[in-house]
Design a protein around this motif. Structure first.
Motif, PDB file in Angstrom:
ATOM      1  N   PHE A   1       0.851  -1.183   0.000  1.00 22.19           N
ATOM      2  CA  PHE A   1       0.000   0.000   0.000  1.00 22.19           C
ATOM      3  C   PHE A   1       0.890   1.238   0.000  1.00 22.19           C
ATOM      4  O   PHE A   1       1.287   1.738   1.057  1.00 22.19           O
ATOM      5  N   PRO A   2       1.244   1.731  -1.188  1.00 25.16           N
ATOM      6  CA  PRO A   2       2.172   2.859  -1.289  1.00 25.16           C
ATOM      7  C   PRO A   2       1.672   4.078  -0.511  1.00 25.16           C
ATOM      8  O   PRO A   2       0.499   4.434  -0.563  1.00 25.16           O
ATOM      9  N   GLY A   3       2.606   4.676   0.218  1.00 25.91           N
ATOM     10  CA  GLY A   3       2.266   5.823   1.030  1.00 25.91           C
ATOM     11  C   GLY A   3       1.655   5.480   2.362  1.00 25.91           C
ATOM     12  O   GLY A   3       1.386   6.361   3.174  1.00 25.91           O
ATOM     13  N   VAL A   4       1.436   4.170   2.609  1.00 31.54           N
ATOM     14  CA  VAL A   4       0.839   3.731   3.871  1.00 31.54           C
ATOM     15  C   VAL A   4       1.758   2.741   4.573  1.00 31.54           C
ATOM     16  O   VAL A   4       2.212   2.968   5.686  1.00 31.54           O
ATOM     17  N   THR A   5       2.065   1.623   3.910  1.00 30.48           N
ATOM     18  CA  THR A   5       2.964   0.631   4.507  1.00 30.48           C
ATOM     19  C   THR A   5       4.399   0.816   4.028  1.00 30.48           C
ATOM     20  O   THR A   5       5.267   0.006   4.373  1.00 30.48           O
ATOM     21  N   GLY A   6       4.658   1.848   3.260  1.00 30.25           N
ATOM     22  CA  GLY A   6       6.006   2.115   2.767  1.00 30.25           C
ATOM     23  C   GLY A   6       6.019   3.382   1.949  1.00 30.25           C
ATOM     24  O   GLY A   6       5.059   4.169   1.949  1.00 30.25           O
ATOM     25  N   ALA A   7       7.110   3.575   1.249  1.00 32.19           N
ATOM     26  CA  ALA A   7       7.301   4.816   0.494  1.00 32.19           C
ATOM     27  C   ALA A   7       6.239   4.989  -0.580  1.00 32.19           C
ATOM     28  O   ALA A   7       5.672   4.020  -1.107  1.00 32.19           O
ATOM     29  N   LEU A   8       5.997   6.228  -0.934  1.00 30.91           N
ATOM     30  CA  LEU A   8       5.053   6.545  -1.990  1.00 30.91           C
ATOM     31  C   LEU A   8       5.623   6.150  -3.348  1.00 30.91           C
ATOM     32  O   LEU A   8       6.763   6.485  -3.682  1.00 30.91           O
ATOM     33  N   GLN A   9       4.856   5.390  -4.105  1.00 29.91           N
ATOM     34  CA  GLN A   9       5.241   5.029  -5.462  1.00 29.91           C
ATOM     35  C   GLN A   9       3.980   4.778  -6.266  1.00 29.91           C
ATOM     36  O   GLN A   9       2.883   4.679  -5.709  1.00 29.91           O
ATOM     37  N   GLN A  10       4.148   4.698  -7.573  1.00 31.07           N
ATOM     38  CA  GLN A  10       2.998   4.490  -8.450  1.00 31.07           C
ATOM     39  C   GLN A  10       2.395   3.111  -8.238  1.00 31.07           C
ATOM     40  O   GLN A  10       3.101   2.097  -8.219  1.00 31.07           O
ATOM     41  N   ALA A  11       1.086   3.042  -8.083  1.00 31.22           N
ATOM     42  CA  ALA A  11       0.363   1.777  -8.067  1.00 31.22           C
ATOM     43  C   ALA A  11      -0.322   1.590  -9.412  1.00 31.22           C
ATOM     44  O   ALA A  11      -0.557   2.551 -10.149  1.00 31.22           O
ATOM     45  N   GLY A  12      -0.629   0.354  -9.750  1.00 38.41           N
ATOM     46  CA  GLY A  12      -1.409   0.081 -10.947  1.00 38.41           C
ATOM     47  C   GLY A  12      -0.615  -0.266 -12.180  1.00 38.41           C
ATOM     48  O   GLY A  12      -1.194  -0.473 -13.245  1.00 38.41           O
ATOM     49  N   ASP A  13       0.705  -0.350 -12.043  1.00 41.25           N
ATOM     50  CA  ASP A  13       1.558  -0.663 -13.186  1.00 41.25           C
ATOM     51  C   ASP A  13       2.560  -1.725 -12.742  1.00 41.25           C
ATOM     52  O   ASP A  13       3.166  -1.608 -11.672  1.00 41.25           O
ATOM     53  N   GLY A  14       2.745  -2.767 -13.539  1.00 46.13           N
ATOM     54  CA  GLY A  14       3.650  -3.838 -13.159  1.00 46.13           C
ATOM     55  C   GLY A  14       2.895  -5.077 -12.734  1.00 46.13           C
ATOM     56  O   GLY A  14       1.724  -5.273 -13.083  1.00 46.13           O
ATOM     57  N   MET A  15       3.568  -5.937 -11.969  1.00 40.77           N
ATOM     58  CA  MET A  15       2.955  -7.206 -11.560  1.00 40.77           C
ATOM     59  C   MET A  15       2.849  -7.292 -10.043  1.00 40.77           C
ATOM     60  O   MET A  15       3.780  -6.983  -9.311  1.00 40.77           O
ATOM     61  N   THR A  16       1.680  -7.743  -9.602  1.00 40.21           N
ATOM     62  CA  THR A  16       1.405  -7.992  -8.191  1.00 40.21           C
ATOM     63  C   THR A  16       0.861  -9.404  -8.054  1.00 40.21           C
ATOM     64  O   THR A  16       0.005  -9.824  -8.836  1.00 40.21           O
ATOM     65  N   MET A  17       1.382 -10.160  -7.087  1.00 46.82           N
ATOM     66  CA  MET A  17       0.905 -11.510  -6.822  1.00 46.82           C
ATOM     67  C   MET A  17      -0.169 -11.470  -5.736  1.00 46.82           C
ATOM     68  O   MET A  17      -0.064 -10.709  -4.768  1.00 46.82           O
TER      69      MET A  17
END
Length: 441
Positions: free
Chosen positions: A78-94
């Motif tokens: 969860f970018p900006g919540v559990t770690g640094a802010l970064q773009q979500a929605g691009d790339g691969m998530t398991m």
């Protein structure tokens, strides 16, 4: 922006010597998992339990649900919540499918917390009874809000997110069972055959009414009470940009799991290029003052018009005061020439005869109801209660009560309960998977 979600179907969950995922079986080392939970000094007591569909188990007060996942670039879930802010929605998530991390208070509940039955009559009222759930049941030293009807539940909610990240890492080096792909071309660069289809936007109104930080839904870690309506790629919503807040009558709630799997978004993707041109998501907000409500409605209509939207779906998290935002948004869109459908629950009273929405307008003539929050539900005792059953009656849960002149307490001496649908955790399924239907008589 292209999002790939690699799905691993969980057939069973058990405790063991190591935390791993093999051949459909998720094994959890409880001691290691609890160490992750207790990284926050405010967690004073914690346990992890496993519950499965059909178990004679009642969970209350349920505070949050999160799908365990792992971001392949190593970034925070969860970018900006559990770690640094970064773009979500691009790339691969398991993603570990068919399971969730449920966060349950060991004792104290509040207006925003709910109940789940894993078996029997009560199981039909919530989607989460269908999942194999990893249940974090814990208590904290947050004494300042113990007896408050509204609770931020921060330590418990953040512990649930850490636990979901910890479990998600089990699939970091494995090949998924299947891969879901979500990709939309930039609006100005779509093929003619897509451009010729009706342009549709999804307007999401997450709960953001509290002026104080800590209660509202977060957008990349930002209190969404502070934002104006914003255009977002739907992939961002599915990939951790949004997390649930801790203020909402519970049946109306969008848990973080709901944001990660928002069915209305997935269905619009299915129709994209076939029957509609899915333009994207307008992330709006719910306000307190009338001027704020009107301003947000105008921003939504302005964004939709400039995107070239011909139609919109507006989904509201909540009821009561938020109905004014909901209807104002529908009216502003209709006035802008955008044909609009609303999706929400309704509060028609225990007798079903009250006005369903606080605010109504003749232009809001296409509304989808996900059910009456005030409907009474009577449920027998369960063999096991995880959490504290008395919380339903004692702590101001939105569908429970300590004493009613006709019905008495929500919690009976034998462990049976009577409550309003209001207290069923995410029971209205406004995100797109309501278990309810309508019958004509």
């Amino acid at each position: 922006m292209k999002l790939e979600i690699g799905n691993f179907h969980v057939d069973d969950i058990k405790f063991g010597d190591s935390t791993e995922f093999n051949d459909g079986v998720l094994t959890i080392n409880k001691d290691e998992a609890l160490h992750v939970v207790k990284e926050d000094k405010h967690i004073t007591d914690a346990d992890i339990k496993i519950v499965k569909p059909g178990d004679q188990v009642r969970l209350v007060p349920v505070k949050e649900a999160i799908e365990p996942r792992y971001r392949m670039d190593g970034g925070p879930l969860f970018p900006g919540v559990t770690g640094a802010l970064q773009q979500a929605g691009d790339g691969m998530t398991m993603a570990l499918k068919g399971t969730s991390v449920l966060v349950v208070g060991k004792h104290w509940g509040g207006f925003q917390d709910g109940l789940i039955d894993m078996a029997g009559e009560g199981a039909k009222y919530t989607y989460f009874s269908q999942l194999k759930n990893i249940v974090l049941v814990a208590d904290t030293d947050e004494e300042f809000e113990k007896r408050e009807q509204q609770k931020k539940n921060k330590a418990l909610r953040w512990a649930g997110m850490r636990l979901a990240e910890y479990i998600g890492r089990t699939v970091s080096n494995q090949d998924p069972d299947e891969i879901e792909e979500y990709e939309l071309d930039p609006i100005t660069k779509r093929d003619t055959d897509v451009d010729d289809l009706p342009g549709v936007v999804l307007v999401m109104q997450p709960q953001t009414q509290m002026e104080e930080d800590g209660y509202n839904a977060l957008n990349y870690g930002w209190n969404a009470n502070h934002m104006l309506p914003t255009f977002m790629n739907p992939n961002e919503v599915l990939d951790g940009a949004m997390i649930s807040g801790s203020f909402m009558p519970c049946s109306s709630k969008w848990s973080t799991y709901d944001f990660q799997n928002f069915e209305l978004i997935k269905r619009l993707y299915e129709e994209h290029g076939k029957t509609v041109n899915f333009l994207g998501v307008i992330m709006s907000n719910l306000n307190v003052a009338l001027e704020q409500k009107e301003r947000s409605a105008q921003f939504v209509a302005n964004i939709a018009s400039n995107l070239g939207a011909e139609a919109a779906i507006v989904a509201e998290e909540g009821y009561g005061n938020p109905d004014a935002d909901y209807i104002a948004c529908l009216v502003a869109l209709e006035d802008a020439g955008v044909k609009t459908v609303g999706v929400s629950n309704e509060a028609t009273g225990r007798d079903g005869e009250s006005q369903p929405l606080v605010s109504l307008d003749p232009k809001a003539d296409a509304l989808v109801s996900t059910g009456n929050v005030s409907e009474l539900i009577k449920l027998p005792p369960m063999d096991e209660v995880i959490g504290e059953l008395e919380a339903l009656a004692r702590d101001g849960l939105s569908g429970g009560w300590d004493d009613d002149e006709e019905l008495g307490s929500s919690v009976k001496e034998d462990g049976s309960i009577i409550m309003e649908n209001n207290a069923m955790f995410c029971g209205d399924g406004i995100s797109g998977w309501s278990t309810k239907t309508m019958k004509e008589f």
